[in-house]
Design an enzyme around this catalytic site. Structure first.
Site, PDB file in Angstrom:
ATOM      1  N   PHE A 144       0.776  -1.153  -0.107  1.00 56.99           N
ATOM      2  CA  PHE A 144      -0.079  -0.063   0.041  1.00 56.99           C
ATOM      3  C   PHE A 144       0.941   1.311  -0.039  1.00 56.99           C
ATOM      4  CE2 PHE A 144      -3.240  -2.914   2.047  1.00 56.99           C
ATOM      5  CZ  PHE A 144      -3.883  -3.265   0.730  1.00 56.99           C
ATOM      6  N   ASP A 145       2.244   0.957   0.448  1.00 53.46           N
ATOM      7  CA  ASP A 145       3.039   2.132   0.392  1.00 53.46           C
ATOM      8  C   ASP A 145       3.238   2.404  -1.195  1.00 53.46           C
ATOM      9  OD1 ASP A 145       3.492   3.495   2.635  1.00 53.46           O
ATOM     10  OD2 ASP A 145       4.975   1.818   3.043  1.00 53.46           O
TER      11      ASP A 145
END
Length: 383
Positions: free
Chosen positions: A171-172
């Site tokens: 998700f980063d």
């Protein structure tokens, strides 16, 4: 300022990069690859990932090297008035200002959106957070937390086993991509109107969007998905299956593919079996179909079946190591590795026929370009 002037669709765009670790640095590296002049602002101790080891190349963590090429580094202590003045000058010059401090964390340094907009109304200001600037403002934005809290870990792992995180900070990375999309959209809007704006992204919203069919199962269908190992919620076969030697990922995404698969495996009758003749039926009856597939695949090795099924136009593939994935890309002519001044990194995945990505600078040493950037700021008229 550059010894080698950047080219590409973003040539001339100046990015003040006050981000650290992964989501922001990944976004700014992609912008830099496309020609933007990225100035990486680091605290006196440097980006945390410089010391995230092992593995290393020399004495620098390969994590840092992965997301910081094509940038110049300046070290600034924002608590120091003279360094803060440099930061203000940079924010006034920048076309894009990107940061991933906790929401509100830069206000005391005069580097929040309103302050930067006051210096330059044309600036695109991008804020990246873990859980947004509202009720989640105080929550620390670590990818692992979001993998757990978004629901991803509830979907990852064996049905009767514990939840697992993904093998990367997924998700980063995805939030970095969403940030780039937002920045490019805002730059286009500025070209039309002359106005800057505030781009906001957060890991949780990105996660819920990234979970696509799984979040849709809940919000549109009222179904709460659960862990299924390597199985797919809505398709079968769509998972690794054992062969006579090793596992092979086997996919039949529609009825035509399943009919071809059944023929190649020597059982054309499966395609007309009323238990398996539609996607929905194969999904409902996967526990009956799986042993039939496994028994047929046992006749040959995974590598043999890979050749046979690929020849028949069917999607399938081995489960490689990361090394195997890079070597596959090399064999396919994708040239996955680029080198800048002896430092290898992974090629930008975007291909552009007229203005391709370029690789001009290796990841910088801490404050490597500090003096150069200060001189440049003194020479350039401020907005």
């Amino acid at each position: 300022m550059a010894a080698q002037q950047p080219s590409g669709p973003l040539a001339g765009v100046v990015v003040a990069d006050f981000s650290r670790v992964l989501a922001g640095p990944y976004a700014t590296m992609l912008l830099a690859d496309l020609g933007a002049e990225v100035i990486k602002v680091e605290g006196p101790g440097g980006d945390d990932t410089r010391g995230w080891v092992p593995p290393t190349r020399g004495d620098v963590g390969t994590y840092f090297l992965a997301v910081n090429r094509n940038k110049r580094s300046i070290a600034l202590d924002l608590k120091d008035p003279s360094d803060r003045e440099v930061a203000h000058a940079l924010s006034a010059r920048a076309d894009v200002f990107i940061q991933n401090f906790k929401p509100g964390g830069l206000a005391r340094f005069g580097l929040d959106y309103d302050a930067v907009r006051g210096r330059n109304p044309r600036t695109i200001y991008c804020s990246i957070s873990g859980f947004g600037a509202g009720g989640g403002a105080a929550l620390p934005g670590y990818d692992l937390l979001v993998q757990g809290m978004s629901g991803l870990m509830s979907l990852t792992g064996a049905p009767d086993g514990p939840p697992f995180r993904a093998g990367i900070s997924v998700f980063d990375v995805m939030t970095g991509l969403q940030s780039v999309i937002g920045i490019l959209a805002a730059l286009h809007h500025r070209d039309l109107t002359g106005e800057g704006q505030h781009v906001e992204t957060n890991l949780l919203s990105t996660a819920l969007s990234t979970l696509v069919n799984q979040t849709s199962a809940y919000v549109a269908g009222g179904v709460v998905p659960t862990r299924m190992g390597n199985a797919h919620l809505s398709l079968f076969p769509y998972e690794p299956l054992p062969t006579g030697d090793g596992e092979l990922i086997v996919v039949a995404g529609n009825n035509g593919q399943f009919r071809r698969l059944a023929e190649v495996l020597g059982h054309p009758e499966w395609a007309d079996d009323d238990r398996f003749d539609t996607v929905g039926k194969r999904n409902d009856n996967r526990e009956e179909l799986r042993p039939l597939l496994v028994a047929a695949l046992a006749a040959k090795s995974a590598q043999d079946w890979f050749g046979i099924l690929t020849e028949a136009g069917l999607p399938c593939g081995p489960i490689n190591t990361v090394q195997g994935g890079v070597e596959l890309a090399e064999r396919l002519g994708l040239e996955p590795v680029v080198e800048v001044e002896g430092v290898p990194s992974v090629r930008n995945p975007i291909g552009l026929s007229a203005t391709p990505p370029s690789y001009r600078l290796p990841p910088p040493a801490l404050d490597e370009h500090g003096d150069e950037i200060r001189r440049w700021l003194a020479e350039v008229p401020r907005a």
